[in-house]
Design an enzyme around this catalytic site. Structure first.
Site, PDB file in Angstrom:
ATOM      1  N   LYS A  87       0.839  -1.206   0.000  1.00  0.00           N
ATOM      2  CA  LYS A  87       0.000   0.000   0.000  1.00  0.00           C
ATOM      3  C   LYS A  87       0.872   1.253   0.000  1.00  0.00           C
ATOM      4  CE  LYS A  87      -3.835  -2.434   2.189  1.00  0.00           C
ATOM      5  NZ  LYS A  87      -4.620  -2.764   3.388  1.00  0.00           N
ATOM      6  N   GLN A 106      -4.708  -1.473   9.609  1.00  0.00           N
ATOM      7  CA  GLN A 106      -4.572  -2.804   9.006  1.00  0.00           C
ATOM      8  C   GLN A 106      -5.113  -3.870   9.966  1.00  0.00           C
ATOM      9  OE1 GLN A 106      -3.646  -3.334   5.856  1.00  0.00           O
ATOM     10  NE2 GLN A 106      -3.882  -5.540   6.038  1.00  0.00           N
ATOM     11  N   ASP A 110     -11.151   2.892   3.956  1.00  0.00           N
ATOM     12  CA  ASP A 110     -11.380   1.443   3.944  1.00  0.00           C
ATOM     13  C   ASP A 110     -12.877   1.127   3.948  1.00  0.00           C
ATOM     14  OD1 ASP A 110      -9.461  -0.496   3.675  1.00  0.00           O
ATOM     15  OD2 ASP A 110      -8.784  -0.384   5.759  1.00  0.00           O
TER      16      ASP A 110
HETATM   17  N1  GUN Z   1      -6.916  -6.897   6.228  1.00  0.00           N
HETATM   18  C1  GUN Z   1      -7.263  -7.665   5.165  1.00  0.00           C
HETATM   19  N2  GUN Z   1      -7.818  -6.921   4.196  1.00  0.00           N
HETATM   20  C2  GUN Z   1      -7.826  -5.651   4.645  1.00  0.00           C
HETATM   21  C3  GUN Z   1      -8.284  -4.430   4.085  1.00  0.00           C
HETATM   22  O1  GUN Z   1      -8.805  -4.351   2.962  1.00  0.00           O
HETATM   23  N3  GUN Z   1      -8.113  -3.328   4.870  1.00  0.00           N
HETATM   24  C4  GUN Z   1      -7.559  -3.388   6.109  1.00  0.00           C
HETATM   25  N4  GUN Z   1      -7.466  -2.263   6.810  1.00  0.00           N
HETATM   26  N5  GUN Z   1      -7.142  -4.509   6.657  1.00  0.00           N
HETATM   27  C5  GUN Z   1      -7.277  -5.635   5.921  1.00  0.00           C
END
Ligand code: GUN
Length: 303
Positions: free
Chosen positions: A74, A118, A141
């Site tokens: 990311k 995350q 998100d």
């Molecule tokens: N953990 C697995 N997929 C995601 C996601 O799309 N966003 C976040 N913040 N954590 C995750």
């Protein structure tokens, strides 16, 4: 006589078309690249016209290797498109209060347009409470109940990146959803539930299956489109999908030999499909591309 010849030719062509009809890959990698190029262009415009550089804050807690890998990807994507990005890496032992204090700081930081925590978080942390602290206007998100509620009611909202990426694939490949029977396998807050809401908003008939579903095969076999994201390698087998089905594989599983596999037995299932996503190179790259789009969308709304 001429018309009989025409009918014969037409029927022969139709037969051959059906016989040679091949499965088409939904290429998330190249679509994600195109999305990134568009974001780069829009960042340039935003910088020039309003002196705004979109900013993303990522909060990473603990040492889970998969979470570290995702966050690294990311951050790299942010750098590539010209975003400002910061990663707050906190130890596993961090308290809930300290995480909340960091989020509150990001909520008021004028350089930050998007905040992402995350997941999963360590067991002693209340994830729902943490996600609710994020300013919904920076919730790129789409996990805050405010945005989830807006999505369910069909209002403009930040939408979770993975299901949003799947919708972008459908749109790009002109896959019609209205009236289709769609089976979503997995009912997580991150993937299954927002995916089902998006499909329902697009007038599909949606079935959500989950760990307590009694006859998974009956549901997947009846569906025009099967979307699976549960983290069980090879869960969906050839006898579980109908001929011509569209199959979307959201699973990313690291096998013992180090290779990546989806939740679909690709080799066996793909010959039956009209469209299918590969793993890797399908939904995965789209998730990051949608995170960039959501952050850009937030930056454009900056006061
Ligand atoms: N953990 C697995 N997929 C995601 C996601 O799309 N966003 C976040 N913040 N954590 C995750």
């Amino acid at each position: 006589m001429v018309s009989l010849v025409n009918i014969f030719c037409y029927n022969t062509l139709k037969f051959l078309e059906g016989y040679f009809k091949t499965m088409q890959l939904l290429d998330g990698k190249s679509l994600a690249d195109r999305v990134q190029e568009n974001v780069i262009r829009e960042v340039g415009v935003l910088k020039q016209s309003r002196n705004i550089v979109p900013g993303l804050a990522v909060i990473l807690i603990g040492d889970d290797p998969a979470s570290h890998a995702y966050v690294k990807m990311k951050a790299k994507a942010c750098e590539k498109v010209g975003f400002y990005s910061i990663t707050h890496h906190m130890p596993e032992s961090i308290s809930q209060e300290e995480i909340i204090a960091t989020i509150e700081m990001m909520n008021t930081n004028p350089r930050i347009d998007g905040i992402l925590v995350q997941l999963p978080l360590p067991k002693h942390i209340d994830s729902d409470a943490i996600l609710e602290v994020i300013n919904p206007k920076k919730d790129v998100d789409g996990f805050h109940p405010y945005n989830v509620g807006r999505l369910v009611t069909g209002l403009d909202a930040f939408v979770a990146c993975t299901p949003l990426g799947v919708m972008k694939l459908f749109d790009t490949y002109n896959i019609e959803l209205q009236g289709k029977d769609v089976c979503v396998v997995g009912a997580s807050n991150i993937v299954g539930k927002p995916m089902a809401s998006l499909l329902l908003n697009a007038n599909a008939t949606v079935t959500i299956t989950h760990i307590f579903t009694q006859d998974l095969k009956a549901h997947t076999l009846a569906a025009d489109i099967v979307i699976v994201g549960v983290g069980v390698p090879g869960l969906i087998k050839a006898d579980m999908v109908k001929e011509g089905a569209i199959v979307i594989d959201i699973g990313i599983n690291r096998l013992e030999n180090g290779s990546l596999a989806g939740d679909v037995d690709f080799a066996a299932v793909s010959p039956k499909c009209s469209y299918i996503t590969p793993v890797p190179g399908g939904v995965g790259p789209m998730t990051i591309a949608m995170l960039l789009e959501n952050t850009l969308k937030s930056a454009k709304k900056r006061a």
